[in-house]
Design an enzyme around this catalytic site. Structure first.
Site, PDB file in Angstrom:
ATOM      1  CD  GLN A 196     -14.050  -5.626  -1.768  1.00  0.00           C
ATOM      2  OE1 GLN A 196     -14.074  -4.414  -1.927  1.00  0.00           O
ATOM      3  NE2 GLN A 196     -12.788  -6.068  -1.973  1.00  0.00           N
ATOM      4  CG  HIS A 236      -1.711  -1.027   1.348  1.00  0.00           C
ATOM      5  ND1 HIS A 236      -1.937  -2.091   2.249  1.00  0.00           N
ATOM      6  CD2 HIS A 236      -2.819  -1.416   0.586  1.00  0.00           C
ATOM      7  CE1 HIS A 236      -2.973  -2.939   2.208  1.00  0.00           C
ATOM      8  NE2 HIS A 236      -3.757  -2.357   1.259  1.00  0.00           N
ATOM      9  N   GLY A 290      -2.932  -2.216  -7.124  1.00  0.00           N
ATOM     10  CA  GLY A 290      -1.627  -3.033  -6.986  1.00  0.00           C
ATOM     11  C   GLY A 290      -2.121  -4.057  -8.242  1.00  0.00           C
TER      12      GLY A 290
HETATM   13  O1  PAF Z   1      -7.852  -4.144  -3.209  1.00  0.00           O
HETATM   14  C1  PAF Z   1      -8.656  -3.731  -2.281  1.00  0.00           C
HETATM   15  O2  PAF Z   1      -7.931  -3.644  -1.222  1.00  0.00           O
HETATM   16  C2  PAF Z   1     -10.181  -3.782  -2.437  1.00  0.00           C
HETATM   17  O3  PAF Z   1     -10.515  -4.609  -3.379  1.00  0.00           O
HETATM   18  C3  PAF Z   1     -10.374  -2.160  -2.548  1.00  0.00           C
HETATM   19  C4  PAF Z   1     -10.110  -1.820  -4.103  1.00  0.00           C
HETATM   20  C5  PAF Z   1     -10.151  -1.212  -1.628  1.00  0.00           C
HETATM   21  C6  PAF Z   1     -11.970  -1.852  -2.878  1.00  0.00           C
HETATM   22  O4  PAF Z   1     -12.522  -2.266  -1.412  1.00  0.00           O
END
Ligand code: PAF
Length: 280
Positions: free
Chosen positions: A60, A36, A148
């Site tokens: 998600q 990150h 990423g």
């Molecule tokens: O890659 C992630 O951490 C997540 O899928 C994101 C892009 C922050 C969406 O919640």
């Protein structure tokens, strides 16, 4: 460092930057690691300020226990971001700021890539990703947003999403950041025991072996090789696929002029890990 928990307060702080300055955006689900931080650093190189969002997006996750166990530590995340030189704003919204009503996903059609790999194995995942990334991009309105390549399929989905939603933002993919032993950095690595952390290098090592043998071996031989490598491992292979890098469709044969990537998902106990690598 101010932590904005609602979009109105974030907008107030961003107001000064809306006039001719560039805003970069790094969406995250927290439990920040060097992967990150490298996105933030890329974003700072090209923008006047960077918004980092921290939000564990429920829509998600296809697995309630994975959502529950997802590592959360806002204080730690903020102190990592505080060490960065440059203007960084944190947007850690309350659930109600993102989903004021029902916590549900919008449904998207991304031209077929949503049915491959992660789409096949995690039902509704990319609808959830599209929903949250779309909402966040509309709140932050950045010039560029950084993702990423560990989530290579997600990156392609987001590129399609901004076309579908006609959002004026540049989507920038950044290289995978790895531990010294090759394991791709992931927030989920925090849930691994020291032995699992070592055993999990099989994802990287296998992808490297596939890359080395990509020319002389056929795709079916490579698929078999990967299955064999996992037979004696403590990790359970969920899938390995060689896919066309552009369409993400599973490749059965190599065709001249196409580029391919190896994609892998495996479980170390209850922790699901993914990785990928270009092959030619
Ligand atoms: O890659 C992630 O951490 C997540 O899928 C994101 C892009 C922050 C969406 O919640």
């Amino acid at each position: 460092m101010n932590i904005h928990t609602d979009s109105a307060s974030l907008e107030k702080s961003l107001f000064l930057f809306r006039d001719g300055k560039k805003i970069g955006f790094v969406p995250t689900m927290g439990a920040l690691h060097e992967g990150h931080l490298s996105l933030v650093s890329n974003a700072l190189d090209a923008n006047d300020c960077v918004v980092v969002s921290i939000f564990v997006n429920p829509t998600q996750f296809d697995n309630a226990s994975d959502l529950k166990k997802y590592p959360r530590n806002l204080q730690e995340d903020v102190s990592l971001l505080q060490k960065i030189k440059g203007k960084v704003l944190v947007y850690a919204p309350d659930k109600s700021d993102i989903y004021p009503g029902e916590v549900v996903s919008k449904q998207y059609r991304y031209g077929g890539i949503e049915f491959e790999m992660e789409g096949k194995h995690r039902k509704g995942h990319f609808d959830g990703v599209g929903t949250i990334v779309g909402l966040l991009l509309k709140i932050v309105k950045p010039n560029s947003a950084y993702f990423g390549e560990k989530d290579f399929q997600q990156l392609q989905i987001v590129k399609k999403l901004v076309q579908i939603e006609k959002l004026p933002v540049k989507i920038i993919g950044c290289p995978i950041v790895r531990e010294k032993n090759g394991l791709a950095m992931s927030s989920r690595n925090r849930r691994l025991t020291p032995k699992q952390l070592e055993d999990a290098t099989i994802l990287y090592k296998t992808l490297q072996e596939v890359r080395r043998k990509f020319k002389p071996y056929s795709i079916s031989q490579l698929n078999e090789l990967v299955k064999e490598r996992f037979l004696n491992s403590s990790l359970k292979l969920e899938y390995f696929e060689i896919a066309n890098e552009k369409t993400l469709a599973t490749a059965k044969y190599k065709r001249k002029g196409n580029t391919y990537r190896g994609f892998i998902a495996a479980h170390a106990g209850s922790v699901r890990l993914i990785d990928n690598m270009p092959l030619n």
